[in-house]
Enzyme design. Structure first.
Site, mmCIF file in Angstrom:
data_model
loop_
_atom_site.group_PDB
_atom_site.id
_atom_site.type_symbol
_atom_site.label_atom_id
_atom_site.label_comp_id
_atom_site.label_asym_id
_atom_site.label_seq_id
_atom_site.Cartn_x
_atom_site.Cartn_y
_atom_site.Cartn_z
ATOM 1 N N SER A 53 3.436 -1.562 -2.457
ATOM 2 C CA SER A 53 4.758 -2.206 -2.341
ATOM 3 C C SER A 53 5.727 -1.861 -3.468
ATOM 4 O O SER A 53 6.870 -2.320 -3.435
ATOM 5 C CB SER A 53 4.634 -3.748 -2.267
ATOM 6 O OG SER A 53 4.117 -4.114 -1.009
ATOM 7 N N GLY B 248 7.103 0.883 -4.157
ATOM 8 C CA GLY B 248 8.026 1.987 -3.826
ATOM 9 C C GLY B 248 9.080 1.517 -2.839
ATOM 10 O O GLY B 248 9.917 0.654 -3.169
ATOM 11 N N ASP C 23 -2.288 12.329 -7.950
ATOM 12 C CA ASP C 23 -1.831 12.214 -6.557
ATOM 13 C C ASP C 23 -3.022 11.624 -5.809
ATOM 14 O O ASP C 23 -4.112 12.196 -5.837
ATOM 15 C CB ASP C 23 -1.481 13.617 -6.038
ATOM 16 C CG ASP C 23 -1.164 13.596 -4.551
ATOM 17 O OD1 ASP C 23 -0.590 14.582 -4.067
ATOM 18 O OD2 ASP C 23 -1.493 12.601 -3.876
ATOM 19 N N ASP D 69 2.074 6.902 2.314
ATOM 20 C CA ASP D 69 1.706 6.960 3.745
ATOM 21 C C ASP D 69 1.879 8.390 4.267
ATOM 22 O O ASP D 69 0.965 8.990 4.854
ATOM 23 C CB ASP D 69 2.635 5.999 4.515
ATOM 24 C CG ASP D 69 2.037 5.535 5.830
ATOM 25 O OD1 ASP D 69 2.654 4.674 6.487
ATOM 26 O OD2 ASP D 69 0.953 6.026 6.200
HETATM 27 N N1 APR Z 1 -0.191 9.261 -4.897
HETATM 28 C C1 APR Z 1 -0.173 8.083 -5.562
HETATM 29 N N2 APR Z 1 0.878 7.247 -5.572
HETATM 30 C C2 APR Z 1 1.975 7.623 -4.892
HETATM 31 C C3 APR Z 1 2.042 8.845 -4.159
HETATM 32 C C4 APR Z 1 0.887 9.677 -4.190
HETATM 33 N N3 APR Z 1 0.842 10.847 -3.529
HETATM 34 N N4 APR Z 1 3.270 8.924 -3.588
HETATM 35 C C5 APR Z 1 3.942 7.816 -3.953
HETATM 36 N N5 APR Z 1 3.174 7.039 -4.736
HETATM 37 C C6 APR Z 1 3.496 5.754 -5.364
HETATM 38 C C7 APR Z 1 4.947 5.440 -5.517
HETATM 39 O O1 APR Z 1 5.446 6.021 -6.734
HETATM 40 C C8 APR Z 1 4.898 3.912 -5.606
HETATM 41 O O2 APR Z 1 4.646 3.530 -6.953
HETATM 42 O O3 APR Z 1 2.983 4.750 -4.522
HETATM 43 C C9 APR Z 1 3.689 3.531 -4.749
HETATM 44 C C10 APR Z 1 4.039 2.891 -3.404
HETATM 45 O O4 APR Z 1 5.182 3.521 -2.869
HETATM 46 P P1 APR Z 1 5.394 3.713 -1.263
HETATM 47 O O5 APR Z 1 4.601 4.840 -0.782
HETATM 48 O O6 APR Z 1 6.857 3.740 -1.038
HETATM 49 O O7 APR Z 1 4.763 2.393 -0.609
HETATM 50 P P2 APR Z 1 5.379 0.929 -0.449
HETATM 51 O O8 APR Z 1 6.334 0.596 -1.523
HETATM 52 O O9 APR Z 1 4.190 0.073 -0.224
HETATM 53 O O10 APR Z 1 6.215 1.039 0.911
HETATM 54 C C11 APR Z 1 5.509 1.216 2.112
HETATM 55 O O11 APR Z 1 6.874 3.040 2.766
HETATM 56 O O12 APR Z 1 6.037 5.117 3.207
HETATM 57 C C12 APR Z 1 6.447 3.952 3.799
HETATM 58 O O13 APR Z 1 5.172 3.818 5.823
HETATM 59 C C13 APR Z 1 5.331 3.279 4.511
HETATM 60 O O14 APR Z 1 6.777 1.688 5.503
HETATM 61 C C14 APR Z 1 5.813 1.876 4.503
HETATM 62 C C15 APR Z 1 6.481 1.740 3.150
#
Ligand code: APR
Length: 359
Positions: free
Chosen positions: A116, A118, A9, A33
């Site tokens: 990106s 996720g 994490d 985020d």
């Molecule tokens: N630690 C590490 N990786 C994580 C964690 C964590 N605690 N939580 C999620 N992830 C991974 C997800 O599995 C994914 O592979 O981080 C990667 C990015 O996922 P997102 O957080 O959804 O980010 P992104 O795809 O860049 O989308 C960004 O989502 O949360 C909102 O405010 C953010 O609008 C923005 C968008």
């Protein structure tokens, strides 16, 4: 300096800086985020309010507050729109700008999520490829320890073809194609040494021989016994003069032969400069097997020379080890990209090539 892929994490990472996959407002969200803002506490949001947002592909730095790191670097990845909207360049820029900011603020280590991959929908294998290429390019001329933090198994995806090919090699790779040759050599040597046909037991069918000798060591032990019977052991001093070239001497010889610098070699090997200097300066230092293999990959050694380098450090390539089979797979394919090999090792839950930072 090394590039490490870890399961964790990101809010738990003790790197100097962790990277947040934010949105243009920098005012929080879900996924990474949300996790980072929750773990950092309200002061992070308060500081972000003063940043005036961030455009896609760029990055901004803040304090980390309750997080176990020094900084949070907020970067905004592209939303996937099919690949025709400059997404790859924007994603590459997220990694590059974040690493530049980390170095500008005196960081020695940085931890990335898969930006990106996720909510923004970037295909995971492509997102990983862009991340790897941006990190590899930056590390060619910067000293920084980079962690790619994988939160869940599902978010780490290699190309299905590559995964299938490696799995097939692991399943079928138990008997090396040169097995027969090696076996023949052993029988010939036993005959030559003792002028006699090998024990009847060795006259088994090839199939049985394969089964019996799946562990070549057994044959070696037998052969060794016959060699001892035949030759009186020389005095210990004479014996020790037969010392072979050491692993370290072979490594340095190969670097010279290839006309590359030490730094080029240890960077390609994903090895930390300190460890390289230890190997270079301490004649009797014995590196671990992943380190020896990392150098064999960095030097692009063919399989035989890889085996030779391993043997000089006291190791061998084992066909009962997934780690060894995966590295052998890439060497047989002529793929010496340590980042690519490490991604495959990670995907198969194996340790990585190169040095692991003690976090
Ligand atoms: N630690 C590490 N990786 C994580 C964690 C964590 N605690 N939580 C999620 N992830 C991974 C997800 O599995 C994914 O592979 O981080 C990667 C990015 O996922 P997102 O957080 O959804 O980010 P992104 O795809 O860049 O989308 C960004 O989502 O949360 C909102 O405010 C953010 O609008 C923005 C968008």
């Amino acid at each position: 300096m090394p590039f490490e892929i870890v399961r964790n994490d990101i809010t738990k990472m003790r790197a100097d800086a962790i990277v947040n996959a934010a949105n243009n407002s920098l005012l929080g969200g879900g996924g990474v985020d949300g996790a980072i803002h929750r773990a950092a506490g309200p002061q992070l949001l308060a500081e972000c309010r003063g940043l005036g947002g961030c455009e896609t592909g760029n990055a901004k730095i803040t304090g980390a507050y309750r997080l176990p790191c020094r900084f949070v670097i907020h970067t905004v990845g592209p939303v996937w729109q099919g690949g025709g909207q400059n997404e790859a360049a924007l994603l590459y820029s997220c990694y590059r700008r974040s690493m530049e900011l980390a170095c500008e603020n005196g960081c020695e280590s940085i931890a990335f999520p898969l930006i990106s991959a996720g909510a923004y929908g970037y295909p995971k294998a492509e997102a990983l490829a862009v991340a790897t290429s941006a990190i590899r390019d930056f590390l060619l001329d910067h000293e920084l320890w980079v962690y790619l933090v994988v939160y869940d198994r599902a978010s780490f995806v290699l190309s299905s073809r590559l995964m299938a090919n490696i799995q097939a090699f692991i399943d079928d790779g138990a008997i090396p194609p040169d097995f027969e040759e090696t076996q023949k050599m052993r029988v010939l040597r036993a005959e030559a040494l003792h002028g006699m046909a090998p024990p009847a037991a060795a006259q088994q069918s090839a199939a049985k021989k394969k089964k019996r000798l799946l562990h070549p060591g057994a044959a070696l032990t037998n052969a060794w016994k016959t060699i001892e019977e035949a030759e009186p052991a020389p005095g210990l001093e004479a014996y020790l003069t037969q010392m072979d070239e050491s692993f370290r001497d072979m490594l340095l010889r190969k670097i010279d032969e290839q006309g590359i610098t030490d730094a080029a070699c240890y960077k390609r090997a994903n090895i930390d400069r300190k460890l390289f200097n230890k190997i270079k300066n301490q004649k009797d230092y014995r590196p671990g097997k992943p380190t020896v293999l990392a150098f064999a990959v960095a030097l692009r050694l063919p399989l035989e020379e890889t085996r030779e380098m391993l043997m000089k450090a006291g190791y061998s390539l084992s066909h009962s080890s997934r780690f060894d089979l995966i590295v052998e797979y890439f060497i047989r394919q002529g793929v010496y990209d340590i980042f690519e090999i490490n991604q495959a090792l990670f995907a198969f839950d194996q340790g990585l090539l190169g040095t692991a930072a003690q976090m």
